[in-house]
Structures are given as structure tokens and as C-alpha cells.
Design a protein around this motif. Structure first.
Motif, PDB file in Angstrom:
ATOM      1  N   LEU A 381       4.438   5.286   3.398  1.00  0.00           N
ATOM      2  CA  LEU A 381       3.852   3.982   3.675  1.00  0.00           C
ATOM      3  C   LEU A 381       2.599   3.814   2.828  1.00  0.00           C
ATOM      4  O   LEU A 381       1.755   4.714   2.764  1.00  0.00           O
ATOM      5  N   PHE A 382       2.484   2.647   2.174  1.00  0.00           N
ATOM      6  CA  PHE A 382       1.354   2.366   1.293  1.00  0.00           C
ATOM      7  C   PHE A 382       0.613   1.143   1.818  1.00  0.00           C
ATOM      8  O   PHE A 382       1.234   0.158   2.231  1.00  0.00           O
ATOM      9  N   SER A 383      -0.719   1.206   1.763  1.00  0.00           N
ATOM     10  CA  SER A 383      -1.543   0.098   2.226  1.00  0.00           C
ATOM     11  C   SER A 383      -2.727  -0.067   1.290  1.00  0.00           C
ATOM     12  O   SER A 383      -3.495   0.874   1.079  1.00  0.00           O
ATOM     13  N   ASN A 386      -9.234  -3.228  -0.375  1.00  0.00           N
ATOM     14  CA  ASN A 386     -10.311  -3.411  -1.348  1.00  0.00           C
ATOM     15  C   ASN A 386      -9.893  -2.858  -2.714  1.00  0.00           C
ATOM     16  O   ASN A 386      -8.976  -3.377  -3.313  1.00  0.00           O
ATOM     17  N   ASP A 387     -10.497  -1.769  -3.186  1.00  0.00           N
ATOM     18  CA  ASP A 387     -10.204  -1.292  -4.538  1.00  0.00           C
ATOM     19  C   ASP A 387      -9.336  -0.040  -4.548  1.00  0.00           C
ATOM     20  O   ASP A 387      -9.280   0.675  -5.544  1.00  0.00           O
ATOM     21  N   SER A 388      -8.650   0.269  -3.451  1.00  0.00           N
ATOM     22  CA  SER A 388      -7.834   1.480  -3.402  1.00  0.00           C
ATOM     23  C   SER A 388      -6.542   1.238  -2.631  1.00  0.00           C
ATOM     24  O   SER A 388      -6.395   0.235  -1.929  1.00  0.00           O
ATOM     25  N   ILE A 389      -5.614   2.187  -2.767  1.00  0.00           N
ATOM     26  CA  ILE A 389      -4.338   2.151  -2.044  1.00  0.00           C
ATOM     27  C   ILE A 389      -4.189   3.467  -1.302  1.00  0.00           C
ATOM     28  O   ILE A 389      -4.319   4.549  -1.887  1.00  0.00           O
ATOM     29  N   SER A 390      -3.943   3.395  -0.009  1.00  0.00           N
ATOM     30  CA  SER A 390      -3.776   4.585   0.830  1.00  0.00           C
ATOM     31  C   SER A 390      -2.301   4.912   0.975  1.00  0.00           C
ATOM     32  O   SER A 390      -1.451   4.012   1.025  1.00  0.00           O
ATOM     33  N   VAL A 391      -2.005   6.210   1.062  1.00  0.00           N
ATOM     34  CA  VAL A 391      -0.643   6.700   1.242  1.00  0.00           C
ATOM     35  C   VAL A 391      -0.576   7.410   2.587  1.00  0.00           C
ATOM     36  O   VAL A 391      -1.384   8.311   2.871  1.00  0.00           O
ATOM     37  N   ASP A 396       3.754  10.460  12.292  1.00  0.00           N
ATOM     38  CA  ASP A 396       2.556   9.830  12.842  1.00  0.00           C
ATOM     39  C   ASP A 396       1.779   9.056  11.787  1.00  0.00           C
ATOM     40  O   ASP A 396       0.666   8.584  12.043  1.00  0.00           O
ATOM     41  N   TRP A 397       2.336   8.938  10.574  1.00  0.00           N
ATOM     42  CA  TRP A 397       1.733   8.197   9.471  1.00  0.00           C
ATOM     43  C   TRP A 397       0.278   8.623   9.250  1.00  0.00           C
ATOM     44  O   TRP A 397      -0.668   7.858   9.394  1.00  0.00           O
ATOM     45  N   VAL A 398       0.160   9.879   8.854  1.00  0.00           N
ATOM     46  CA  VAL A 398      -1.138  10.478   8.560  1.00  0.00           C
ATOM     47  C   VAL A 398      -1.539  10.120   7.128  1.00  0.00           C
ATOM     48  O   VAL A 398      -0.713  10.143   6.211  1.00  0.00           O
ATOM     49  N   LEU A 399      -2.818   9.791   6.929  1.00  0.00           N
ATOM     50  CA  LEU A 399      -3.329   9.514   5.591  1.00  0.00           C
ATOM     51  C   LEU A 399      -3.280  10.796   4.765  1.00  0.00           C
ATOM     52  O   LEU A 399      -3.891  11.807   5.137  1.00  0.00           O
ATOM     53  N   THR A 400      -2.565  10.779   3.648  1.00  0.00           N
ATOM     54  CA  THR A 400      -2.403  11.982   2.829  1.00  0.00           C
ATOM     55  C   THR A 400      -3.051  11.869   1.456  1.00  0.00           C
ATOM     56  O   THR A 400      -3.352  12.889   0.838  1.00  0.00           O
ATOM     57  N   SER A 401      -3.260  10.667   0.936  1.00  0.00           N
ATOM     58  CA  SER A 401      -3.923  10.518  -0.361  1.00  0.00           C
ATOM     59  C   SER A 401      -4.368   9.077  -0.553  1.00  0.00           C
ATOM     60  O   SER A 401      -3.914   8.173   0.158  1.00  0.00           O
TER      61      SER A 401
END
Length: 442
Positions: A381-383, A386-391, A396-401
């Protein structure tokens, strides 16, 4: 596979090459070399002692032949990269070249490959990745098309009206939805050749056996060659239109019911598992958010959710984007603070289960933030925020990068396709290309 070890000889531009049928069989079936083989990958006829003459560049041929032998791509300094790509297209090996230059898409291993400055004045508004690794970018009424080598093709426009959405039907065709041209009765959607920029045909909306002028909005496609678009006209032409992408003919129309918003949808998404269409109309386009699943076979709404009537205390939780996650039986939404929310698809009207990500922003908001966007690709899942994209990954859809570079300003849109992620920045009118590097050879 019945592959023979026959020696095959080529004369390419006066230079002699020898290889085996086994090596050539590593090419695709529809490639130049695949034409030498029968269906079972046996050579169609004995060719020992024969020599095939090809009037092409021998240096590029040597690089491509080594690619078939080893799977690795080495481009010597005397071979222009763009020339090699054109030769690879001639031999039908462009897929092999792309695979050798970058590995399978993985959001946690993406590296910034290149940044491209916009080709038009003003800020870009939307970017869409093409199936072959190219992309198209909307600037006001113009759409600029780039192939996978990032070479720009002739721009596209539909009566010079503001572009609302763009979509790739295939690698050769781009669909544009645009605003109605008042006083002209022109339709708001057209199909273009991505190489030449030529308009192939427009899509009409027919109501009471009359062609109506309309504004087309969000777009999506289904595997059975249907095009879906949100539409709004001057009378009854509010809802979701359906066209045959081969003929351009309208084949269906789902009219919106009173109190529900379909014609101004921000996002459409076809769900293969349910053969239904997700329609999302979100804040701030409307004061309230509406998400529904439409079944065109029964002409019915099979699932719906809205925040209409929600307490004012949850105003900060208003959805800015939405995406269906069929494997999880849920719809994911995101708000302006990058909080992810999940709505159960099995129960209509179910409330949102929010998962806070706000702490990742360290309490800092830009003066003019771009609304976040969502994408789902290969189980990740990508979101954008502002100036970045979270993966996000895992059940549990943990932020990985996070994907971020130091300039360009906020990301107004991003898109994934052709093993690439494209991110469009609003302030500097530039887009980035993120790729997964190939796995190192040990």
C-alpha cells in the motif's frame, strides 16, 4: 521443450555472429527470433550452413545476443543507449532490456532513477504510468506523453478544455476526460494515439436518443474492454457512463439516485472479484464523502458508505482518497494527516476504523499541502503525503519505507505501472521516476 542445438549464423551489417537455437529460444515467442521456431520451439527447418542477413547495427546486435545468452545487460561506451533501445524494439526484445535494467517492482527497494522537468507552463495536475514503463502528465488542457525511454511524443488535447483524468487503454492508446466545451456541444472524452497524438474518436453520451454535451471525470477500465467514466451534464446526464473501448460506442449508463453523488466522482476502480465498480466522491469536491459499489448487471448499489451526518468532532478524519482492497474485504481511505482508515466491504454503512499515522509528520504541515493519494500494487500500500510517499506492508499495514527527495515541493499525484513509480511534484513542475534496481549478480 524440444530445443535443438543447431548452430545459427547471422550476418548483421557485414559482421558474422554464431549462436545456438537454445540461446535464441530465450527470446519471446512474438520476437524476431521467435519467428524462426515452430510452436514447440523446434527450428522450423534445418538451417546448418545457412546464413541470415540482417541489415541492422552489429554493435547493438552483439549486446542483445549477449543478453539472450546470459540475462545480463552490458552496454559498451561506443553504443548509444537510445539506439540500443530502438534496435531492441526492432527485434522484439524490449521487454528483456527493461527486465535486465531493473528488477521486479518492490516499494521497499525503490531508488530514484531520474527526474524530468515539465514541458508546459504551470503546475502539473495528474500523472499516469503506462503499461510499458512510460507515462503521461496533464497540465491544464494539455497531456504530455513519454515513452519508457522518457522520450516525449506529440502532446494531446481535447478541444483545449481542462483535463480531469487520463488513462492508458494500452501502450498505444491514451484516454482523456475533460470539461464540457460550453456552446459547442462537444463531448468530454476522447481516445488518442500515444505515438502521434492523433484523436481516434470521441465518446458520446446519449439520453432519450439524443447526443448530450457533458463533462467527463474519473476514468477506469475493466478486463472485458469496457471504459467507465463519471459524467455530469446539464439535465439528466449525471452518473457513470460505460463505453466499448474497441468501437467507442456507449453501451450502458448508471444514473445517480437523489441524495447520492456519482457524476462528480474523484475515483473509479473496477473490482475483478465482485465484477462491481467502486465509485468514490470525496471531500473537498463535496462537503461529504460518498463511496459505493455498483453492480451494472442488476443496476443496483450493492454496498455504500457516507460520512453524511457524522459528528463535527470527526471533521479532521474526512477521506481525501479511497481504494478498494479485495483481498482484505475492505476499502482503505486516507485523510489529510495521512491517517489510514479501513471500511468493511461486507457491511454497508460500517464506520471507519482509523489507524493514526500523524506522528510520522512530526506535527509539521506545509502552507499549501497537496491532498494525499493512495495506490495498491503487488500487495503493498502506497500513500503520498506532502513531499514523500509512504510504503505499508503486512496484514497490519506497517510503515516499512518512505520515498523522498530533497527538492520539488509537495507531491500532487503519483502512479505505478510498467515496474516504475512516477511522482509528480506541484511546485517545481517536475516528475520523478523510481525503479527497483536489479538483483546483484554474485
Amino acid at each position: 521443450m524440444g530445443i535443438q542445438n543447431d548452430i545459427v549464423k547471422f550476418n548483421v551489417g557485414g559482421r558474422i555472429f554464431q549462436t545456438t537455437a537454445t540461446t535464441l529460444a530465450n527470446a519471446d515467442r512474438d520476437s524476431f527470433f521467435g519467428a524462426l521456431f515452430a510452436d514447440n520451439w523446434d527450428l522450423k527447418q534445418p538451417i546448418n550452413g545457412r546464413e541470415f542477413f540482417i541489415d541492422r547495427n552489429p554493435d547493438c546486435f552483439a549486446v542483445l545476443l549477449d543478453l539472450l545468452r546470459t540475462g545480463d545487460l552490458y552496454i559498451p561506451s561506443n553504443v548509444p543507449e537510445r539506439l540500443l533501445y530502438k534496435e531492441a524494439m526492432f527485434y522484439g526484445l524490449i521487454g528483456h532490456v527493461r527486465s535486465a535494467k531493473r528488477g521486479p517492482f518492490d516499494g521497499n527497494r525503490l531508488k530514484l532513477s531520474k527526474s524530468v522537468t515539465g514541458r508546459a507552463p504551470g503546475d502539473g495536475t495528474a500523472i499516469r504510468a503506462g503499461p510499458d514503463g512510460g507515462c503521461c502528465v496533464a497540465h491544464g488542457s494539455m497531456v504530455h506523453v513519454f515513452d519508457w525511454m522518457l522520450e516525449e511524443h506529440p502532446p494531446l488535447n481535447l478541444d483545449y478544455q481542462r483535463v480531469n483524468d487520463i488513462g492508458w487503454v494500452n501502450a498505444e492508446s491514451v484516454l482523456i476526460s475533460a470539461c464540457e466545451r460550453l456552446g459547442r456541444g462537444d463531448s468530454g472524452m476522447g481516445l488518442f494515439c500515444s505515438y502521434t497524438g492523433d484523436l481516434r474518436y470521441k465518446f458520446n453520451v446519449v439520453h432519450d436518443n439524443q447526443i448530450k454535451s457533458y463533462t467527463a471525470g474519473a476514468l477506469c477500465f475493466s478486463p472485458d474492454y469496457k471504459i467507465f467514466a463519471s459524467c455530469k451534464g446539464r439535465s439528466n446526464e449525471y452518473g457513470i457512463g460505460v463505453w466499448d473501448q474497441v468501437t467507442g460506442k456507449q453501451i450502458d449508463f448508471f444514473y445517480e439516485t437523489p441524495g447520492w453523488s456519482l457524476g462528480e466522482a474523484d475515483k473509479l476502480q473496477w473490482l475483478n472479484g465482485t465484477t462491481c465498480l467502486l465509485v468514490a466522491t470525496l471531500f473537498p469536491r463535496k462537503d461529504n464523502c460518498y463511496i459505493s459499489l455498483l453492480d451494472f448487471r442488476q443496476k443496483s448499489t450493492v454496498w455504500s458508505w457516507s460520512d453524511f451526518g457524522a459528528p463535527l468532532t470527526v471533521d479532521e478524519k474526512r477521506a481525501r482518497d479511497a481504494i478498494a482492497m479485495e483481498d482484505c474485504n475492505s476499502v482503505c481511505v486516507v485523510n489529510e494527516y495521512e491517517d489510514l482508515g479501513f471500511i468493511d466491504l461486507r457491511i454497508s454503512g460500517r464506520s471507519v476504523r482509523w489507524s493514526s499515522r500523524s506522528r510520522l509528520m512530526n506535527g509539521k504541515m506545509p502552507d499549501e499541502p497537496c491532498y494525499p493519494k493512495l495506490a495498491l500494487h503487488n500487495g503493498q500500500l502506497f500513500s503520498s503525503m506532502n513531499d514523500s510517499i509512504s510504503v505499508f506492508c503486512g496484514p497490519d499495514w506497517v510503515l516499512t519505507s518512505r520515498l523522498r527527495r530533497s527538492y520539488g515541493g509537495s507531491i500532487c499525484d503519483f502512479s505505478i505501472g510498467g515496474d516504475r513509480l512516477f511522482a509528480l511534484h506541484s511546485e517545481a513542475n517536475v516528475f520523478d521516476i523510481w525503479e527497483t534496481p536489479p538483483t546483484p549478480v554474485i
